[in-house]
Design a protein around this motif. Structure first.
Motif, PDB file in Angstrom:
ATOM      1  N   TYR A 146     -64.729 -21.525 -40.843  1.00  0.00           N
ATOM      2  CA  TYR A 146     -63.970 -20.261 -40.882  1.00  0.00           C
ATOM      3  C   TYR A 146     -64.295 -19.440 -42.112  1.00  0.00           C
ATOM      4  O   TYR A 146     -64.058 -18.237 -42.136  1.00  0.00           O
ATOM      5  CB  TYR A 146     -62.457 -20.534 -40.854  1.00  0.00           C
ATOM      6  CG  TYR A 146     -61.977 -21.398 -39.705  1.00  0.00           C
ATOM      7  CD1 TYR A 146     -62.769 -21.605 -38.584  1.00  0.00           C
ATOM      8  CD2 TYR A 146     -60.719 -22.006 -39.746  1.00  0.00           C
ATOM      9  CE1 TYR A 146     -62.333 -22.400 -37.546  1.00  0.00           C
ATOM     10  CE2 TYR A 146     -60.267 -22.797 -38.709  1.00  0.00           C
ATOM     11  CZ  TYR A 146     -61.080 -23.005 -37.608  1.00  0.00           C
ATOM     12  OH  TYR A 146     -60.642 -23.795 -36.579  1.00  0.00           O
ATOM     13  N   GLY A 147     -64.808 -20.090 -43.142  1.00  0.00           N
ATOM     14  CA  GLY A 147     -65.071 -19.361 -44.383  1.00  0.00           C
ATOM     15  C   GLY A 147     -66.475 -18.775 -44.454  1.00  0.00           C
ATOM     16  O   GLY A 147     -66.854 -18.172 -45.456  1.00  0.00           O
ATOM     17  N   GLN A 148     -67.253 -18.943 -43.388  1.00  0.00           N
ATOM     18  CA  GLN A 148     -68.666 -18.569 -43.450  1.00  0.00           C
ATOM     19  C   GLN A 148     -68.940 -17.095 -43.156  1.00  0.00           C
ATOM     20  O   GLN A 148     -70.031 -16.611 -43.406  1.00  0.00           O
ATOM     21  CB  GLN A 148     -69.491 -19.427 -42.475  1.00  0.00           C
ATOM     22  CG  GLN A 148     -69.348 -20.931 -42.675  1.00  0.00           C
ATOM     23  CD  GLN A 148     -69.762 -21.355 -44.071  1.00  0.00           C
ATOM     24  OE1 GLN A 148     -70.848 -21.038 -44.544  1.00  0.00           O
ATOM     25  NE2 GLN A 148     -68.866 -22.046 -44.763  1.00  0.00           N
ATOM     26  N   PHE A 149     -67.947 -16.404 -42.562  1.00  0.00           N
ATOM     27  CA  PHE A 149     -68.254 -15.070 -42.050  1.00  0.00           C
ATOM     28  C   PHE A 149     -67.465 -13.971 -42.757  1.00  0.00           C
ATOM     29  O   PHE A 149     -66.254 -14.086 -42.956  1.00  0.00           O
ATOM     30  CB  PHE A 149     -67.984 -15.026 -40.543  1.00  0.00           C
ATOM     31  CG  PHE A 149     -68.669 -16.133 -39.806  1.00  0.00           C
ATOM     32  CD1 PHE A 149     -70.002 -16.024 -39.448  1.00  0.00           C
ATOM     33  CD2 PHE A 149     -67.989 -17.315 -39.509  1.00  0.00           C
ATOM     34  CE1 PHE A 149     -70.646 -17.067 -38.794  1.00  0.00           C
ATOM     35  CE2 PHE A 149     -68.629 -18.365 -38.850  1.00  0.00           C
ATOM     36  CZ  PHE A 149     -69.964 -18.241 -38.491  1.00  0.00           C
ATOM     37  N   LYS A 150     -68.190 -12.936 -43.087  1.00  0.00           N
ATOM     38  CA  LYS A 150     -67.585 -11.769 -43.729  1.00  0.00           C
ATOM     39  C   LYS A 150     -66.729 -11.015 -42.703  1.00  0.00           C
ATOM     40  O   LYS A 150     -67.041 -11.020 -41.518  1.00  0.00           O
ATOM     41  CB  LYS A 150     -68.729 -10.848 -44.191  1.00  0.00           C
ATOM     42  CG  LYS A 150     -68.606 -10.414 -45.633  1.00  0.00           C
ATOM     43  CD  LYS A 150     -69.900  -9.800 -46.116  1.00  0.00           C
ATOM     44  CE  LYS A 150     -69.966  -8.311 -45.816  1.00  0.00           C
ATOM     45  NZ  LYS A 150     -71.253  -7.756 -46.269  1.00  0.00           N
ATOM     46  N   ASP A 151     -65.695 -10.368 -43.164  1.00  0.00           N
ATOM     47  CA  ASP A 151     -64.895  -9.443 -42.347  1.00  0.00           C
ATOM     48  C   ASP A 151     -64.221 -10.072 -41.137  1.00  0.00           C
ATOM     49  O   ASP A 151     -63.834  -9.359 -40.213  1.00  0.00           O
ATOM     50  CB  ASP A 151     -65.755  -8.262 -41.854  1.00  0.00           C
ATOM     51  CG  ASP A 151     -66.402  -7.520 -43.016  1.00  0.00           C
ATOM     52  OD1 ASP A 151     -65.765  -7.471 -44.088  1.00  0.00           O
ATOM     53  OD2 ASP A 151     -67.537  -7.035 -42.850  1.00  0.00           O
TER      54      ASP A 151
ATOM     55  N   TYR B 292     -75.697 -20.625 -37.583  1.00  0.00           N
ATOM     56  CA  TYR B 292     -75.069 -19.506 -38.298  1.00  0.00           C
ATOM     57  C   TYR B 292     -75.488 -18.145 -37.730  1.00  0.00           C
ATOM     58  O   TYR B 292     -74.649 -17.303 -37.408  1.00  0.00           O
ATOM     59  CB  TYR B 292     -75.385 -19.567 -39.794  1.00  0.00           C
ATOM     60  CG  TYR B 292     -74.787 -18.418 -40.536  1.00  0.00           C
ATOM     61  CD1 TYR B 292     -73.431 -18.399 -40.828  1.00  0.00           C
ATOM     62  CD2 TYR B 292     -75.555 -17.309 -40.901  1.00  0.00           C
ATOM     63  CE1 TYR B 292     -72.848 -17.324 -41.478  1.00  0.00           C
ATOM     64  CE2 TYR B 292     -74.985 -16.231 -41.552  1.00  0.00           C
ATOM     65  CZ  TYR B 292     -73.643 -16.242 -41.839  1.00  0.00           C
ATOM     66  OH  TYR B 292     -73.066 -15.175 -42.469  1.00  0.00           O
ATOM     67  N   GLY B 293     -76.774 -17.951 -37.583  1.00  0.00           N
ATOM     68  CA  GLY B 293     -77.280 -16.663 -37.111  1.00  0.00           C
ATOM     69  C   GLY B 293     -76.787 -16.331 -35.721  1.00  0.00           C
ATOM     70  O   GLY B 293     -76.203 -15.252 -35.477  1.00  0.00           O
ATOM     71  N   ALA B 294     -76.986 -17.271 -34.806  1.00  0.00           N
ATOM     72  CA  ALA B 294     -76.599 -17.051 -33.416  1.00  0.00           C
ATOM     73  C   ALA B 294     -75.093 -16.806 -33.299  1.00  0.00           C
ATOM     74  O   ALA B 294     -74.641 -15.927 -32.551  1.00  0.00           O
ATOM     75  CB  ALA B 294     -77.012 -18.256 -32.573  1.00  0.00           C
ATOM     76  N   LEU B 295     -74.342 -17.579 -34.075  1.00  0.00           N
ATOM     77  CA  LEU B 295     -72.887 -17.474 -33.994  1.00  0.00           C
ATOM     78  C   LEU B 295     -72.411 -16.136 -34.572  1.00  0.00           C
ATOM     79  O   LEU B 295     -71.534 -15.479 -33.988  1.00  0.00           O
ATOM     80  CB  LEU B 295     -72.247 -18.646 -34.752  1.00  0.00           C
ATOM     81  CG  LEU B 295     -70.749 -18.852 -34.573  1.00  0.00           C
ATOM     82  CD1 LEU B 295     -70.377 -19.031 -33.115  1.00  0.00           C
ATOM     83  CD2 LEU B 295     -70.277 -20.058 -35.388  1.00  0.00           C
ATOM     84  N   SER B 296     -73.006 -15.708 -35.669  1.00  0.00           N
ATOM     85  CA  SER B 296     -72.629 -14.426 -36.279  1.00  0.00           C
ATOM     86  C   SER B 296     -72.740 -13.304 -35.268  1.00  0.00           C
ATOM     87  O   SER B 296     -71.882 -12.421 -35.193  1.00  0.00           O
ATOM     88  CB  SER B 296     -73.552 -14.075 -37.443  1.00  0.00           C
ATOM     89  OG  SER B 296     -73.482 -15.041 -38.418  1.00  0.00           O
ATOM     90  N   SER B 297     -73.842 -13.331 -34.504  1.00  0.00           N
ATOM     91  CA  SER B 297     -74.064 -12.221 -33.581  1.00  0.00           C
ATOM     92  C   SER B 297     -73.079 -12.242 -32.404  1.00  0.00           C
ATOM     93  O   SER B 297     -72.891 -11.243 -31.731  1.00  0.00           O
ATOM     94  CB  SER B 297     -75.509 -12.242 -33.079  1.00  0.00           C
ATOM     95  OG  SER B 297     -75.715 -13.394 -32.296  1.00  0.00           O
ATOM     96  N   LYS B 298     -72.461 -13.390 -32.166  1.00  0.00           N
ATOM     97  CA  LYS B 298     -71.500 -13.476 -31.056  1.00  0.00           C
ATOM     98  C   LYS B 298     -70.087 -13.071 -31.490  1.00  0.00           C
ATOM     99  O   LYS B 298     -69.212 -12.843 -30.665  1.00  0.00           O
ATOM    100  CB  LYS B 298     -71.434 -14.912 -30.514  1.00  0.00           C
ATOM    101  CG  LYS B 298     -72.725 -15.406 -29.899  1.00  0.00           C
ATOM    102  CD  LYS B 298     -72.886 -14.918 -28.476  1.00  0.00           C
ATOM    103  CE  LYS B 298     -74.183 -15.462 -27.891  1.00  0.00           C
ATOM    104  NZ  LYS B 298     -74.682 -14.619 -26.792  1.00  0.00           N
ATOM    105  N   ILE B 299     -69.869 -13.039 -32.798  1.00  0.00           N
ATOM    106  CA  ILE B 299     -68.520 -12.719 -33.275  1.00  0.00           C
ATOM    107  C   ILE B 299     -68.185 -11.271 -32.922  1.00  0.00           C
ATOM    108  O   ILE B 299     -68.941 -10.358 -33.218  1.00  0.00           O
ATOM    109  CB  ILE B 299     -68.383 -12.983 -34.796  1.00  0.00           C
ATOM    110  CG1 ILE B 299     -68.379 -14.503 -35.036  1.00  0.00           C
ATOM    111  CG2 ILE B 299     -67.102 -12.370 -35.350  1.00  0.00           C
ATOM    112  CD1 ILE B 299     -68.324 -14.914 -36.470  1.00  0.00           C
ATOM    113  N   GLY B 300     -67.042 -11.109 -32.268  1.00  0.00           N
ATOM    114  CA  GLY B 300     -66.630  -9.771 -31.844  1.00  0.00           C
ATOM    115  C   GLY B 300     -67.243  -9.390 -30.517  1.00  0.00           C
ATOM    116  O   GLY B 300     -66.828  -8.426 -29.878  1.00  0.00           O
ATOM    117  N   ASP B 301     -68.226 -10.156 -30.082  1.00  0.00           N
ATOM    118  CA  ASP B 301     -68.944  -9.850 -28.849  1.00  0.00           C
ATOM    119  C   ASP B 301     -68.417 -10.640 -27.667  1.00  0.00           C
ATOM    120  O   ASP B 301     -68.772 -10.385 -26.531  1.00  0.00           O
ATOM    121  CB  ASP B 301     -70.428 -10.239 -29.054  1.00  0.00           C
ATOM    122  CG  ASP B 301     -71.326  -9.028 -28.954  1.00  0.00           C
ATOM    123  OD1 ASP B 301     -70.806  -7.935 -29.212  1.00  0.00           O
ATOM    124  OD2 ASP B 301     -72.519  -9.218 -28.622  1.00  0.00           O
ATOM    125  N   THR B 302     -67.626 -11.672 -27.985  1.00  0.00           N
ATOM    126  CA  THR B 302     -67.128 -12.539 -26.928  1.00  0.00           C
ATOM    127  C   THR B 302     -65.651 -12.200 -26.725  1.00  0.00           C
ATOM    128  O   THR B 302     -64.927 -12.056 -27.709  1.00  0.00           O
ATOM    129  CB  THR B 302     -67.275 -14.011 -27.343  1.00  0.00           C
ATOM    130  OG1 THR B 302     -68.508 -14.157 -28.050  1.00  0.00           O
ATOM    131  CG2 THR B 302     -67.273 -14.948 -26.160  1.00  0.00           C
TER     132      THR B 302
END
Lengths: 141, 441
Positions: B84-89, B223-233
């Motif tokens: 949970y602490g890995q992603f900005k915003d 990390y990369g793949a997951l970042s791009s899915k945040i807000g998209d799912t």
């Protein structure tokens, strides 16, 4: 008679808080390396630490001597004075003659000798005022 | 061989044989031999210190690739709270949990929820009078292994409650199988891990025969793949259920705070933990009820497989946890899981006395004496050039037949010097031409 197969002597200086604890820590490390079982190492480490602190706080300097035989560990703490006038009193839990300097550092709770005795299978203390104190701690392996 | 499975391994091609890892290893488990680092399997505790310090990235943690989830018909993700602490915003943990679904998982169960249950079980243990104090947390597998190797006397203090990951895995599998009416065997449960030690604890668990987890996926890998899915799912807001306490486990002292006790000590960073365990062993903390030791600085947020700076992540976790409820598992909730999962160790944690010189005391004494003698003759610089972490360990390696005195470059220099001197002396004794001429007459 029991044959000692190893003997180590550690010098402990009076009032030297910088290196205080190093001798007992070496003893603990040595016993672990030799494969002595955990509970025995722990008891000897505690006894050695208390004895070492007694030498630092109360004595005019002395030695810790560790002797190892296949059957037992023997720790001797031997100092060069000042000696204990009343051993029974010194053995009492909570009785302490530690100077303020030691108390400020959290030592001198009056538990040292009692703790050593608790760790030992055989405990012996001899003291002559003006000459010195000898404490012997035996722990069976 | 299963006993010595390790996630931490060496990429030989990248290793340049420097001394960084050998010097930092807390169990002196690495040597450089023939120009490459070698990990002594029996000693390695998978703490990941070497992964962190290797400047050439030659130390790696073997984890499962994301594609390995396809072995199973149904896939469950178990994110460690450190994720949970890995992603900005990100202000809603659900965003991260749903993003995991976007990566192909059918269900997501927070390990932080498992942590809520672990906390409740540990609380019960704390009430039992006969258990050795302080109780030592079993949450960090690297610390449990450290105790096996270096502090066997403290094994009895380790709290025998399963880790949040093991509890979460069992609850997740059961919940999903009941909800969807599918067989438990068709479900693969994957831990999203911040560290190598957790991967090892899945492959060769401590305290149980088999892990309930089927694999571990590195946070760094996804990390990369997951970042791009945040807000998209699509986020329907149902997955996040753990309490603020459970989420707080990501940070050092999170577990202790959740226990709501006063006499605890939480220490992070493996060298600090060693320092305190020494003192616990010496009875310096007679009034302590609980000790939480975490190998990584800051706790799991500082794990070697995390992406974000551990201190930044720590703050984020704190902020995210603030918005969550502080509820604790009720007695009712606890009794409903007590009999349906294995929440307690089923096997005792055994000592691994691999640091001792010999099984036989008199042989050990002899080796110790030889070792002391060799050590005296070494320069005492602890330079590590010989491939052992320090002079004392080199002396030990020589006694154990693993190294030779000439591995020490200073010893070698001495020897070369002596040989050179001898050569000169010999050269002077070579019969000269004049002698030959004399002989000729």
């Amino acid at each position: 008679m029991k044959q000692f197969i190893m003997e180590h002597t550690y010098e402990v200086k009076a009032g030297d808080y910088v290196v205080a604890g190093e001798a007992s820590s070496s003893i603990k490390g040595l016993l672990k390396k030799l494969g002595i079982s955990g509970d025995i190492v722990r008891r000897m480490a505690i006894a050695a630490y208390e004895a070492e602190m007694n030498l630092v706080i109360h004595s005019e300097g002395g030695h810790l001597i560790l002797k190892i035989s296949p059957a037992e560990l023997l720790l001797i703490s031997q100092d060069e004075g000042p000696g204990i006038p009343d051993i029974d009193l010194a053995m009492e839990e909570g009785y302490s003659t530690a100077p303020d300097e030691a108390r400020e550092m959290g030592f001198g709770a009056g538990m040292g000798l009692a703790n050593i005795k608790r760790c030992a299978d055989e405990f012996n203390i001899k003291s002559s005022v003006g000459i010195g104190t000898k404490v012997e701690v035996k722990i069976y392996i | 061989m299963a006993e010595y499975y390790h996630s931490v391994t060496l990429d030989k091609d990248k290793c340049r044989g420097c001394t960084n890892c050998i010097k930092r290893c807390p169990t002196e488990a690495i040597r450089v031999r023939e120009g490459k680092a070698r990990i002594i399997a029996e000693r390695c505790i998978d703490c990941g210190e070497c992964i962190r310090v290797c400047p050439y990235h030659a130390k790696i943690a073997v984890t499962d690739p994301l594609s390995s989830i396809d072995r199973f018909q149904y896939k469950i993700a178990l994110p460690a709270p450190a994720l949970y602490g890995q992603f900005k915003d990100v202000t809603d943990i659900n965003d991260i949990l749903y993003a995991l679904k976007g990566l192909g998982f059918d269900y997501v169960y927070e390990v932080a929820r498992g942590a809520d249950y672990t906390t409740a079980f540990v609380k019960e243990k704390l009430k039992e009078g006969h258990i050795k104090r302080p109780l030592i947390s079993s949450a960090c597998p690297a610390i449990v292994r450290l105790i096996q190797v270096r502090f066997p006397e403290l094994l009895a203090n380790i709290v025998s409650v399963e880790s949040p990951m093991e509890i979460a895995a069992q609850l997740a599998r059961r919940e999903f199988s009941e909800k969807r009416g599918v067989s438990e065997e068709d479900i693969g449960v994957f831990f999203i891990t911040p560290c190598a030690a957790k991967m090892t604890s899945i492959k060769s668990p401590i305290g149980r025969e088999r892990s309930s987890v089927d694999g571990a996926i590195s946070m760094l890998d996804i990390y990369g793949a997951l970042s791009s899915k945040i807000g998209d799912t699509p986020n329907t807001g149902e997955l996040q259920k753990a309490s603020a306490y459970g989420v707080g486990w990501a940070n050092s002292s999170g577990e202790s705070s959740a226990l709501s006790i006063e006499r605890y000590l939480a220490v992070d960073g493996i060298q600090n933990v060693i320092y305190v365990l020494e003192e616990i062993e010496n009875n310096k903390f007679p009034d302590l009820d609980f000790f939480e030791g975490l190998a990584c600085t800051g706790g799991c947020v500082g794990g070697p497989l995390t992406f974000e700076n551990g201190f930044v992540a720590k703050n984020r976790i704190r902020t995210l946890a603030k918005d969550l409820e502080n509820h604790q598992i009720t007695g009712e909730e606890l009794s409903s899981v007590r009999h349906s999962i294995e929440w307690e160790f089923t096997e005792s944690v055994q000592p691994k006395p691999v640091m001792k010189l010999d099984d036989d005391l008199s042989l050990a004494v002899k080796k110790m004496e030889t070792m002391d003698k060799i050590y005296e003759s070494l320069p005492g610089l602890d330079c590590g050039s010989c491939g052992s972490p320090n002079c004392r360990t080199l002396a030990e390696d020589i006694v154990q037949g693993e190294a030779s005195e000439l591995d020490c470059i200073f010893k070698l220099r001495e020897k070369v010097k002596d040989l050179a001197k001898e050569m000169i002396e010999l050269a002077e004794k070579i019969p000269t031409g004049r002698h030959e001429e004399d002989d000729g007459k």
